[in-house]
Design an enzyme around this catalytic site. Structure first.
Site, PDB file in Angstrom:
ATOM      1  N   SER A   6       0.817  -1.216   0.000  1.00  0.00           N
ATOM      2  CA  SER A   6       0.000   0.000   0.000  1.00  0.00           C
ATOM      3  C   SER A   6       0.848   1.261   0.000  1.00  0.00           C
ATOM      4  CB  SER A   6      -0.942  -0.007   1.202  1.00  0.00           C
ATOM      5  OG  SER A   6      -0.179  -0.107   2.393  1.00  0.00           O
ATOM      6  N   LYS A  28       1.357  -5.412   4.862  1.00  0.00           N
ATOM      7  CA  LYS A  28       1.809  -6.176   6.034  1.00  0.00           C
ATOM      8  C   LYS A  28       1.796  -5.392   7.332  1.00  0.00           C
ATOM      9  CE  LYS A  28       6.810  -5.819   5.315  1.00  0.00           C
ATOM     10  NZ  LYS A  28       8.018  -6.597   5.138  1.00  0.00           N
ATOM     11  N   ALA A  39       8.888   9.719   1.892  1.00  0.00           N
ATOM     12  CA  ALA A  39       9.544  10.473   0.809  1.00  0.00           C
ATOM     13  C   ALA A  39       9.507  11.960   1.119  1.00  0.00           C
ATOM     14  CB  ALA A  39       8.872  10.174  -0.523  1.00  0.00           C
ATOM     15  N   GLY A  42      10.499  14.719  -3.354  1.00  0.00           N
ATOM     16  CA  GLY A  42       9.322  14.876  -4.190  1.00  0.00           C
ATOM     17  C   GLY A  42       9.336  14.036  -5.448  1.00  0.00           C
ATOM     18  N   GLU A 109      17.804  18.607  -7.219  1.00  0.00           N
ATOM     19  CA  GLU A 109      18.524  17.466  -6.628  1.00  0.00           C
ATOM     20  C   GLU A 109      19.689  17.054  -7.523  1.00  0.00           C
ATOM     21  OE1 GLU A 109      16.188  14.578  -4.134  1.00  0.00           O
ATOM     22  OE2 GLU A 109      14.585  15.256  -5.446  1.00  0.00           O
ATOM     23  N   ASP A 211      10.330  -8.364   0.326  1.00  0.00           N
ATOM     24  CA  ASP A 211       9.475  -9.565   0.268  1.00  0.00           C
ATOM     25  C   ASP A 211       9.052  -9.901  -1.161  1.00  0.00           C
ATOM     26  OD1 ASP A 211       9.691  -9.154   2.968  1.00  0.00           O
ATOM     27  OD2 ASP A 211       7.562  -8.854   3.344  1.00  0.00           O
ATOM     28  N   ARG A 278      24.122  10.761  -6.746  1.00  0.00           N
ATOM     29  CA  ARG A 278      24.282  10.194  -5.401  1.00  0.00           C
ATOM     30  C   ARG A 278      25.419   9.206  -5.225  1.00  0.00           C
ATOM     31  NH1 ARG A 278      18.150   9.176  -3.770  1.00  0.00           N
ATOM     32  NH2 ARG A 278      17.761  11.402  -3.774  1.00  0.00           N
ATOM     33  N   HIS A 339      19.407   3.109   0.720  1.00  0.00           N
ATOM     34  CA  HIS A 339      18.225   3.938   0.497  1.00  0.00           C
ATOM     35  C   HIS A 339      17.277   3.352  -0.540  1.00  0.00           C
ATOM     36  CE1 HIS A 339      15.935   7.640   0.287  1.00  0.00           C
ATOM     37  NE2 HIS A 339      16.210   7.791  -0.993  1.00  0.00           N
ATOM     38  N   ARG A 374      19.849   5.391  -9.963  1.00  0.00           N
ATOM     39  CA  ARG A 374      18.572   6.120 -10.087  1.00  0.00           C
ATOM     40  C   ARG A 374      18.788   7.615  -9.929  1.00  0.00           C
ATOM     41  NH1 ARG A 374      14.500   7.919  -6.175  1.00  0.00           N
ATOM     42  NH2 ARG A 374      16.033   7.368  -4.609  1.00  0.00           N
ATOM     43  N   SER A 379      11.839   7.786  -8.643  1.00  0.00           N
ATOM     44  CA  SER A 379      11.141   6.542  -8.282  1.00  0.00           C
ATOM     45  C   SER A 379       9.665   6.774  -8.004  1.00  0.00           C
ATOM     46  CB  SER A 379      11.798   5.856  -7.094  1.00  0.00           C
ATOM     47  OG  SER A 379      12.100   6.787  -6.111  1.00  0.00           O
ATOM     48  N   LEU A 380       9.321   7.903  -7.409  1.00  0.00           N
ATOM     49  CA  LEU A 380       7.889   8.171  -7.227  1.00  0.00           C
ATOM     50  C   LEU A 380       7.245   8.328  -8.605  1.00  0.00           C
ATOM     51  CD1 LEU A 380       7.822  10.606  -4.156  1.00  0.00           C
ATOM     52  CD2 LEU A 380       7.274   8.179  -4.198  1.00  0.00           C
TER      53      LEU A 380
HETATM   54  P1  FAD Z   1       6.554   1.305  -0.778  1.00  0.00           P
HETATM   55  O1  FAD Z   1       6.122   2.700  -0.715  1.00  0.00           O
HETATM   56  O2  FAD Z   1       7.704   0.912   0.055  1.00  0.00           O
HETATM   57  O3  FAD Z   1       5.321   0.384  -0.415  1.00  0.00           O
HETATM   58  C1  FAD Z   1       5.483  -1.012  -0.232  1.00  0.00           C
HETATM   59  C2  FAD Z   1       4.266  -1.528   0.495  1.00  0.00           C
HETATM   60  O4  FAD Z   1       4.261  -2.948   0.488  1.00  0.00           O
HETATM   61  C3  FAD Z   1       4.210  -1.131   1.961  1.00  0.00           C
HETATM   62  O5  FAD Z   1       2.884  -0.794   2.263  1.00  0.00           O
HETATM   63  C4  FAD Z   1       4.628  -2.404   2.690  1.00  0.00           C
HETATM   64  O6  FAD Z   1       4.150  -2.488   3.991  1.00  0.00           O
HETATM   65  C5  FAD Z   1       3.996  -3.441   1.783  1.00  0.00           C
HETATM   66  N1  FAD Z   1       4.577  -4.783   1.862  1.00  0.00           N
HETATM   67  C6  FAD Z   1       5.876  -5.136   1.769  1.00  0.00           C
HETATM   68  N2  FAD Z   1       5.999  -6.476   1.858  1.00  0.00           N
HETATM   69  C7  FAD Z   1       4.757  -6.983   2.005  1.00  0.00           C
HETATM   70  C8  FAD Z   1       4.232  -8.291   2.173  1.00  0.00           C
HETATM   71  N3  FAD Z   1       5.011  -9.380   2.233  1.00  0.00           N
HETATM   72  N4  FAD Z   1       2.890  -8.445   2.312  1.00  0.00           N
HETATM   73  C9  FAD Z   1       2.061  -7.369   2.291  1.00  0.00           C
HETATM   74  N5  FAD Z   1       2.512  -6.096   2.156  1.00  0.00           N
HETATM   75  C10 FAD Z   1       3.836  -5.912   2.014  1.00  0.00           C
HETATM   76  N6  FAD Z   1      11.690   8.672  -4.107  1.00  0.00           N
HETATM   77  C11 FAD Z   1      11.394   9.762  -4.856  1.00  0.00           C
HETATM   78  O7  FAD Z   1      11.126   9.647  -6.049  1.00  0.00           O
HETATM   79  N7  FAD Z   1      11.371  10.997  -4.267  1.00  0.00           N
HETATM   80  C12 FAD Z   1      11.645  11.195  -2.957  1.00  0.00           C
HETATM   81  O8  FAD Z   1      11.592  12.304  -2.468  1.00  0.00           O
HETATM   82  C13 FAD Z   1      11.983  10.060  -2.165  1.00  0.00           C
HETATM   83  N8  FAD Z   1      12.311  10.203  -0.860  1.00  0.00           N
HETATM   84  C14 FAD Z   1      12.529   9.088  -0.110  1.00  0.00           C
HETATM   85  C15 FAD Z   1      12.773   9.226   1.260  1.00  0.00           C
HETATM   86  C16 FAD Z   1      12.922   8.108   2.057  1.00  0.00           C
HETATM   87  C17 FAD Z   1      13.198   8.265   3.530  1.00  0.00           C
HETATM   88  C18 FAD Z   1      12.841   6.819   1.478  1.00  0.00           C
HETATM   89  C19 FAD Z   1      12.989   5.599   2.326  1.00  0.00           C
HETATM   90  C20 FAD Z   1      12.627   6.671   0.117  1.00  0.00           C
HETATM   91  C21 FAD Z   1      12.483   7.797  -0.690  1.00  0.00           C
HETATM   92  N9  FAD Z   1      12.258   7.690  -2.056  1.00  0.00           N
HETATM   93  C22 FAD Z   1      11.977   8.799  -2.801  1.00  0.00           C
HETATM   94  C23 FAD Z   1      12.086   6.374  -2.673  1.00  0.00           C
HETATM   95  C24 FAD Z   1      10.580   6.111  -2.814  1.00  0.00           C
HETATM   96  O9  FAD Z   1       9.933   6.567  -1.648  1.00  0.00           O
HETATM   97  C25 FAD Z   1      10.250   4.672  -3.035  1.00  0.00           C
HETATM   98  O10 FAD Z   1      11.047   4.125  -4.034  1.00  0.00           O
HETATM   99  C26 FAD Z   1       8.800   4.514  -3.452  1.00  0.00           C
HETATM  100  O11 FAD Z   1       7.995   5.190  -2.532  1.00  0.00           O
HETATM  101  C27 FAD Z   1       8.428   3.074  -3.547  1.00  0.00           C
HETATM  102  O12 FAD Z   1       7.037   2.957  -3.646  1.00  0.00           O
HETATM  103  P2  FAD Z   1       6.401   1.513  -3.653  1.00  0.00           P
HETATM  104  O13 FAD Z   1       4.926   1.715  -3.663  1.00  0.00           O
HETATM  105  O14 FAD Z   1       7.011   0.705  -4.714  1.00  0.00           O
HETATM  106  O15 FAD Z   1       6.878   0.870  -2.275  1.00  0.00           O
HETATM  107  C1  SIN Z   2      15.593  12.983  -0.954  1.00  0.00           C
HETATM  108  O1  SIN Z   2      14.703  13.767  -0.633  1.00  0.00           O
HETATM  109  O2  SIN Z   2      16.795  13.237  -0.850  1.00  0.00           O
HETATM  110  C2  SIN Z   2      15.205  11.637  -1.478  1.00  0.00           C
HETATM  111  C3  SIN Z   2      14.910  11.734  -2.904  1.00  0.00           C
HETATM  112  C4  SIN Z   2      14.952  10.390  -3.560  1.00  0.00           C
HETATM  113  O3  SIN Z   2      15.338   9.392  -2.950  1.00  0.00           O
HETATM  114  O4  SIN Z   2      14.627  10.329  -4.741  1.00  0.00           O
END
Ligand code: FAD
Ligand code: SIN
Length: 532
Positions: A6, A28, A39, A42, A109, A211, A278, A339, A374, A379-380
């Site tokens: 989610s 989970k 994040a 942005g 960035e 996972d 990075r 990260h 990356r 990634s968002l």
């Molecule tokens: P996630 O957002 O991690 O969601 C994964 C979901 O799956 C979670 O809800 C988790 O609980 C669930 N899950 C996992 N395993 C299981 C399982 N076995 N069963 C059920 N549910 C499960 N990227 C950017 O582009 N810009 C940013 O500014 C940025 N800032 C960041 C800052 C931080 C601190 C971090 C950690 C990352 C940042 N990133 C940023 C990277 C970006 O946030 C992620 O790559 C992106 O949000 C991933 O989205 P997702 O939906 O794929 O995964």
């Molecule tokens: C950050 O705000 O530095 C994280 C951005 C990203 O991971 O893309």
């Protein structure tokens, strides 16, 4: 339809699928908990009339060091603005420039040739999740299952059914009761995020245990480019801060990286200074710390003053203050931490995998957008665009019959409740320490060999534990981080050069004598109770 996870990828896929049949979103932990939630910087997107798709594509390709899939890069970057407008229509607002309500306040960035990052203060992810979780939960066709953790996928080949291999659902453990359930689905979307927890120090929350990647690998799916682990250069150095991220946009607003002697050192490593991509900044910090024997370096943005910092970075400012650092008055101590996982399940831009009915979107997938590294805030954008395309593909795929395939009840075999949970805790720490010490920012063959031996032994022990005791979320996560650790080590061994995020002292240069290639690991399928 079953969506596992989610974060942005899962919630957006579910949102786009609403009204097209019943959808289960299983996650989970709490629905709000994910990497997305944290994040800060942005979403990188071409929204400024002076910017261009070509410039964003060039920056992405250049950061990706020759391994990006150019058609994927084009598709994702060009679909960005429409997806962002969709988010705005849902009630998500991005910062505008003061006094100029029509112009976005775009962040800067590393690796971007211009300001391009849409943000909601310094809590972009929190806003995304708050709004999207509400929108998805409102849809009558959606059932949300928080605290349901996927254990493994169920495929027709594992059930020894003839015909092409198809995913027909997954097994889950319900956190509150420990009960195990099977959910059958025509289409299953893995949106389980990354795996920062494979490393001792990480910016990621506890949910990031790889996972989805481990489940996909156990089904025999190809796993691509796992050696490319992105270390964020600047996480707060404080024993209780859990590697709290100091956004790269802080450097975008003029912060300098200095060492303990107060010297600005990045200029010695790259002409772009603190805003180099990075991988370069993280390696420079690592080298500077080792050269001087210091435990951290410092980020200095004192010249921007308290008013600016409190307005532009309210959460970062307040968090630093909580740990005793006033960023308006003193440089803040920072270190790199794991990260982002560039590698993952090989998937097309619309999430399709090699197994029918199984899709992977977001950080768990490897689409080819990021290549060997990356570009910040891409990634968002990837999660946003790919989830939309994935939902479209699923909608067009129709309703394949899965009702006649029985999913057998979960077999506990001779498993009994564990009386030595301490083993899980111990192995958990060991996997993450081994990865940090031997498979980190700077690698060598010798360190990788050491890591490989230790992880092999640990996986053997974890497998014994997994088969002997009733499963718990903790042991499942341990099994997954160990499997992902193994994939990272094997991929790192396979790359006999330094490229992007993979740097090894044994081959410090990029191999120019052969075309750039992906690292792909594909093992025979295991199934829910096989290979740990
Ligand atoms: P996630 O957002 O991690 O969601 C994964 C979901 O799956 C979670 O809800 C988790 O609980 C669930 N899950 C996992 N395993 C299981 C399982 N076995 N069963 C059920 N549910 C499960 N990227 C950017 O582009 N810009 C940013 O500014 C940025 N800032 C960041 C800052 C931080 C601190 C971090 C950690 C990352 C940042 N990133 C940023 C990277 C970006 O946030 C992620 O790559 C992106 O949000 C991933 O989205 P997702 O939906 O794929 O995964
Ligand atoms: C950050 O705000 O530095 C994280 C951005 C990203 O991971 O893309």
């Amino acid at each position: 339809m079953l969506v596992i996870g989610s974060g942005l990828a899962g919630l957006m896929t579910a949102y786009h699928l609403r009204g097209r049949g019943s959808i289960i979103v299983a996650s989970k932990r709490a629905i709000e908990e994910s990497n997305t939630h944290y994040a800060q910087g942005g979403i990188a997107c071409v929204m400024d009339p002076d910017d261009s798709f070509e410039a964003h594509e060039r920056d992405t390709l250049s950061t990706g060091c020759g391994l990006c899939d150019e058609s994927v890069v084009r598709t994702i970057i060009r679909a960005g603005p429409e997806c962002v407008r969709e988010l705005e229509a849902l009630g998500i607002s991005f910062e505008r420039r003061r006094g100029r309500s029509r112009e976005y306040d775009l962040g800067q960035e590393g690796g971007h040739s211009r300001r391009r990052v849409l943000h909601a203060g310094d809590v972009t992810g929190r806003q995304l999740i708050r709004v999207l979780a509400r929108r998805v939960a409102e849809a009558p066709s959606v059932t949300m299952l928080p605290d349901w953790m996927a254990i493994d996928l169920v495929t027709t080949s594992w059930l020894r059914r003839p015909g092409p291999n198809r995913c027909i659902g997954a097994y889950f453990i319900e956190r509150a009761t420990g009960d195990i359930h099977a959910i059958r689905a025509r289409h299953t979307v893995l949106a389980t995020g990354g795996a920062g927890k494979v490393y001792l120090y990480t910016s990621n929350p506890d949910t990031a245990t790889g996972d989805g990647i481990a489940m996909g690998w156990r089904c025999g799916l190809p796993i691509r480019n796992m050696e490319f682990v992105q270390f964020h250069p600047t996480c707060l150095y404080h024993p209780e801060a859990k590697s709290f991220l100091i956004s790269e946009t802080v450097r975008g607003e003029g912060a300098r990286l200095i060492n303990a002697a107060g010297e600005s050192f990045m200029e010695r490593y790259d002409s772009r200074g603190a805003l180099a991509p990075r991988d370069i900044v993280a390696r420079a910090i690592d080298q500077e710390m080792k050269r001087r024997g210091d435990p951290c370096v410092y980020l200095d943005i004192t010249h921007r003053g308290e008013d600016f910092l409190k307005t532009r970075f309210p959460t970062i400012y307040a968090t630093c203050l909580k740990y005793g650092f006033d960023m308006a008055r003193q440089p803040i101590p920072v270190v790199p931490a794991a990260h982002y996982f560039v590698g993952g399940i090989m998937a097309s831009v619309d999430g399709r995998t090699e197994i029918e009915g199984l899709y992977a979107v977001g950080e768990t997938a490897s689409t080819g957008l990021h290549g060997a590294n990356r570009l910040a805030s891409n990634s968002l954008l990837e999660a946003l665009v790919c989830s939309r395309l994935c939902a479209r593909t699923i909608s067009e795929a129709g309703r394949p019959r899965v009702e006649d395939v029985e999913i057998p009840p979960w077999e506990i075999g001779a498993a009994v409740p564990s009386d030595e949970a301490v083993v899980v805790e111990h192995n958990w720490n060991e996997v993450r320490t081994v990865m940090w010490d031997y498979v980190g920012i700077v690698r060598t063959i010798k360190r990788l060999e050491r890591a490989a031996r230790r992880i092999r032994n640990l996986r053997h022990e974890i497998r014994q534990y997994y088969l002997s005791y009733l499963v718990t979320p903790d042991v499942l996560e341990l099994r997954n981080i160990a499997a992902v650790a193994d994939l990272v080590i094997r991929s790192a061994f396979a790359r006999r050069e330094s490229r992007g995020l993979h740097f090894t002292l044994n081959f410090p240069e990029m191999a120019m004598d052969a075309p750039p290639r992906d690292t792909i690991i594909r093992d025979p399928p295991g199934g829910p109770i096989a290979e740990g």
